[in-house]
Scaffold this active site. Structure first.
Site, PDB file in Angstrom:
ATOM      1  N   CYS A  43      58.676  87.042  55.178  1.00 53.47           N
ATOM      2  CA  CYS A  43      58.819  86.100  54.060  1.00 53.47           C
ATOM      3  C   CYS A  43      57.470  85.612  53.553  1.00 53.47           C
ATOM      4  CB  CYS A  43      59.690  84.920  54.508  1.00 53.47           C
ATOM      5  SG  CYS A  43      59.788  83.643  53.250  1.00 53.47           S
ATOM      6  N   LYS A  51      55.923  87.830  46.768  1.00 50.41           N
ATOM      7  CA  LYS A  51      56.738  88.442  45.700  1.00 50.41           C
ATOM      8  C   LYS A  51      57.011  87.447  44.585  1.00 50.41           C
ATOM      9  CE  LYS A  51      60.757  87.790  45.504  1.00 50.41           C
ATOM     10  NZ  LYS A  51      61.801  88.329  46.357  1.00 50.41           N
ATOM     11  N   GLU A 443      75.087  73.631  32.196  1.00 48.24           N
ATOM     12  CA  GLU A 443      76.262  72.899  31.730  1.00 48.24           C
ATOM     13  C   GLU A 443      77.444  73.834  31.470  1.00 48.24           C
ATOM     14  OE1 GLU A 443      76.203  71.179  27.682  1.00 48.24           O
ATOM     15  OE2 GLU A 443      74.282  72.173  27.420  1.00 48.24           O
TER      16      GLU A 443
HETATM   17  P1  NDP Z   1      68.474  97.347  49.582  1.00 46.10           P
HETATM   18  O1  NDP Z   1      69.418  97.772  50.621  1.00 46.10           O
HETATM   19  O2  NDP Z   1      68.787  96.177  48.725  1.00 46.10           O
HETATM   20  O3  NDP Z   1      68.172  98.578  48.615  1.00 46.10           O
HETATM   21  C1  NDP Z   1      67.815  99.832  49.097  1.00 46.10           C
HETATM   22  C2  NDP Z   1      67.950 100.814  47.977  1.00 46.10           C
HETATM   23  O4  NDP Z   1      67.504 102.090  48.384  1.00 46.10           O
HETATM   24  C3  NDP Z   1      69.397 100.971  47.532  1.00 46.10           C
HETATM   25  O5  NDP Z   1      69.441 101.053  46.144  1.00 46.10           O
HETATM   26  C4  NDP Z   1      69.801 102.289  48.191  1.00 46.10           C
HETATM   27  O6  NDP Z   1      70.787 102.981  47.500  1.00 46.10           O
HETATM   28  C5  NDP Z   1      68.495 103.046  48.112  1.00 46.10           C
HETATM   29  N1  NDP Z   1      68.406 104.100  49.120  1.00 46.10           N
HETATM   30  C6  NDP Z   1      68.674 104.022  50.447  1.00 46.10           C
HETATM   31  N2  NDP Z   1      68.478 105.200  51.052  1.00 46.10           N
HETATM   32  C7  NDP Z   1      68.091 106.060  50.097  1.00 46.10           C
HETATM   33  C8  NDP Z   1      67.780 107.439  50.097  1.00 46.10           C
HETATM   34  N3  NDP Z   1      67.816 108.165  51.220  1.00 46.10           N
HETATM   35  N4  NDP Z   1      67.430 108.012  48.921  1.00 46.10           N
HETATM   36  C9  NDP Z   1      67.425 107.271  47.781  1.00 46.10           C
HETATM   37  N5  NDP Z   1      67.713 105.971  47.718  1.00 46.10           N
HETATM   38  C10 NDP Z   1      68.053 105.361  48.865  1.00 46.10           C
HETATM   39  O7  NDP Z   1      67.096  97.173  50.342  1.00 46.10           O
HETATM   40  P2  NDP Z   1      65.736  96.480  49.911  1.00 46.10           P
HETATM   41  O8  NDP Z   1      64.700  97.210  50.690  1.00 46.10           O
HETATM   42  O9  NDP Z   1      65.603  96.371  48.447  1.00 46.10           O
HETATM   43  O10 NDP Z   1      65.896  95.049  50.529  1.00 46.10           O
HETATM   44  C11 NDP Z   1      66.199  94.915  51.917  1.00 46.10           C
HETATM   45  C12 NDP Z   1      66.880  93.619  52.189  1.00 46.10           C
HETATM   46  O11 NDP Z   1      65.911  92.587  52.113  1.00 46.10           O
HETATM   47  C13 NDP Z   1      67.938  93.229  51.168  1.00 46.10           C
HETATM   48  O12 NDP Z   1      69.173  93.795  51.465  1.00 46.10           O
HETATM   49  C14 NDP Z   1      67.930  91.740  51.277  1.00 46.10           C
HETATM   50  O13 NDP Z   1      68.749  91.374  52.350  1.00 46.10           O
HETATM   51  C15 NDP Z   1      66.483  91.426  51.588  1.00 46.10           C
HETATM   52  N6  NDP Z   1      65.752  91.014  50.380  1.00 46.10           N
HETATM   53  C16 NDP Z   1      66.131  89.875  49.761  1.00 46.10           C
HETATM   54  C17 NDP Z   1      65.484  89.453  48.636  1.00 46.10           C
HETATM   55  C18 NDP Z   1      65.940  88.211  47.950  1.00 46.10           C
HETATM   56  O14 NDP Z   1      66.647  87.431  48.580  1.00 46.10           O
HETATM   57  N7  NDP Z   1      65.598  87.999  46.689  1.00 46.10           N
HETATM   58  C19 NDP Z   1      64.357  90.191  48.064  1.00 46.10           C
HETATM   59  C20 NDP Z   1      64.051  91.380  48.800  1.00 46.10           C
HETATM   60  C21 NDP Z   1      64.724  91.768  49.916  1.00 46.10           C
HETATM   61  P3  NDP Z   1      72.357 102.538  47.613  1.00 46.10           P
HETATM   62  O15 NDP Z   1      72.474 101.287  46.826  1.00 46.10           O
HETATM   63  O16 NDP Z   1      73.071 103.698  47.008  1.00 46.10           O
HETATM   64  O17 NDP Z   1      72.635 102.359  49.070  1.00 46.10           O
END
Ligand code: NDP
Length: 453
Positions: A43, A51, A443
């Site tokens: 974080c 971020k 609102e």
């Molecule tokens: P996410 O799980 O949100 O996204 C991962 C992405 O990568 C998805 O779109 C997934 O596709 C894609 N993906 C996975 N495997 C492959 C592959 N082999 N080839 C191509 N695409 C692939 O993970 P993030 O890393 O973005 O974030 C991780 C976690 O961190 C989040 O789930 C959240 O809990 C936390 N986070 C929270 C934030 C916030 O609160 N604002 C900000 C950043 C992170 P598909 O959707 O099809 O599975």
């Protein structure tokens, strides 16, 4: 006298580990915390905090354009990436120092080195080779970015690297459609980088409400992000001028920089969990019960390493619940339902509770859906097309509110307060009886009318 060196040994000084370590020390427990990187965790060091500063930085570009419609003349506008990067790192270091101080001020010992399990009560500190024992061990090592092992994957950066780029590329290809991919696509586009976001699905942000996903895609496009769908990467090739990424359908995209935002995994590889007999799942997450206890009775785990709800405030709550359970004689199974959260796209997204598909699956035709979409007054004067969208979902005759989804400026701030309403089980009538604060975006949530079906 205890037979152990410490009452509690925490591995990982991120949000969950530091909270638990500090609270245990305040209770008079002898506590040690080991951290292989800077204290603060994902974080503070390479996630939410830097971020959000990047988002703030990127938003100024649009704000400067809008300002002219508000009467400001602005000339000589330019953006200096290294100035923003360095001021963010200064702030990150300041916050990391606060994390160290908070532990030490409360009497905990901080080891700035990696710790690995020797057995269920013993860890080895990697630099010194010293072995220390503890009655209870808390694993709070978080997660790490992960990417698929495609050919040329070593050419791609991941989110940890994105904060420290030497210079901004002219173009970037971000692979993924989740939180990190969508937030960073907005950041780079806002800073003037030619940005392509390539996702294997057909709409961004899987798991979010279908309307929210649709609108989020449109907003990415309004920011200048070129979104491409139904594309899975197969190879990254380095060329003299940059990279060419090939996808499963034969598409090739050339770019200066490839950013894989394809998810995160628990950071348990080579932690020696097997030496302690701790069970993990197929992604390496420590398997825990509702009290964050692993299959080994003196070993607990909180935060992203358990891969439950991977959010900072959740890790903190799990850390507090661990303290209640282990040291305050009040077993606390932290309730993971109705956690409000936000995606810091531009505009951001704030959600709490069920999306429409989940609500329909749970309650069938007993749900009602209220939506609105409007152009916020700030955007109207600035002649920006970006709209605000809200959806409120109720269930049953009493119309208990079970889901709220907002896309629009300040939605993370708004959803925090609405999270209280959903957690408290308030009804649509409670919302309707609440007088509006005018003129605001928020609102609209107290004047919603049922969607025409
Ligand atoms: P996410 O799980 O949100 O996204 C991962 C992405 O990568 C998805 O779109 C997934 O596709 C894609 N993906 C996975 N495997 C492959 C592959 N082999 N080839 C191509 N695409 C692939 O993970 P993030 O890393 O973005 O974030 C991780 C976690 O961190 C989040 O789930 C959240 O809990 C936390 N986070 C929270 C934030 C916030 O609160 N604002 C900000 C950043 C992170 P598909 O959707 O099809 O599975």
């Amino acid at each position: 006298m205890s037979k152990y060196d410490y009452d509690l040994f925490v591995i990982g000084a991120g949000s969950g580990g530091v909270r638990a370590g500090r609270l245990a020390a305040q209770l008079g427990k002898k506590v040690a915390v080991a951290e292989e990187s800077k204290p603060g965790g994902t974080c503070v060091i390479r996630g939410c905090v830097p971020k959000k500063y990047l988002v703030y930085g990127a938003e100024f570009g649009g704000a400067i354009k809008s300002a002219q419609k508000y009467g400001w003349s602005i000339s000589d506008v330019s953006f200096d990436w290294s100035a923003l990067r360095d001021s963010i790192q200064t702030e990150v270091n300041r916050l990391s120092g606060i994390y160290s101080n908070i532990l030490e001020k409360n009497g905990a010992t901080l080891f700035n080195e990696r710790a690995e399990f020797v057995d269920a009560h013993t860890v080895r500190l990697q630099n010194s080779g010293k072995e220390v024992t503890a009655k209870t061990i808390l694993v709070a090592v978080g997660g790490r970015p992960w990417m698929p092992e495609i050919k040329g994957a070593e050419h791609a950066i991941m989110s940890d690297d994105a904060f420290l780029l030497d210079k901004l590329p002219e173009s970037i290809l971000i692979i993924g459609g989740g939180y990190i991919a969508s937030e960073f696509a907005g950041i780079f586009a806002g800073m003037g980088v030619k940005t392509v976001q390539a996702y294997r699905g057909d709409r961004l942000l899987k798991g979010f409400d279908a309307d929210v996903r649709e609108i989020a895609g449109k907003h990415q496009n309004m920011l200048g992000v070129d979104t491409r769908f139904n594309l899975s990467p197969t190879e990254i090739k380095k060329t003299s001028g940059g990279y060419i990424v090939s996808f499963d359908d034969g598409t090739k995209i050339g770019t200066d920089l490839v950013f894989m935002a394809t998810g995160r995994r628990p950071h348990t590889a080579s932690l020696g969990l097997e030496n302690a007999g701790v069970a993990t799942d197929k992604n390496g997450a420590v398997i825990v019960d509702e009290f964050s206890r692993s299959n080994v009775k003196n070993i607990y785990a909180v935060g992203d390493v358990t891969d439950r709800v991977n959010l900072t405030p959740v890790a903190i709550r799990e850390g507090v619940a661990f303290i209640d359970t282990v040291y305050n004689d009040t077993p606390n199974a932290y309730d993971h339902t109705n956690i409000a959260s936000a995606v810091f796209t531009q505009p951001p997204i704030g959600v709490v509770g069920m999306n429409e598909a989940e609500a329909r699956a749970a309650y069938g035709d007993k749900i009602e859906v209220y939506t609105t979409s409007f152009r916020p007054m700030k955007n109207a004067l600035a002649e920006k097309e970006q709209r605000c969208f809200m959806k409120l979902i109720t269930e049953g005759r009493k119309q208990r509110v079970i889901g709220i989804h907002i896309v629009g400026d300040d939605s993370p701030e708004i959803i925090q307060a609405l999270g209280i309403c959903v957690k408290a089980g308030l009804t649509k009538a409670d919302f309707d009886q609440t007088c509006a604060v005018h003129p605001t975006l928020a609102e609209e949530i107290v004047t919603l009318k049922a969607r025409a079906s």
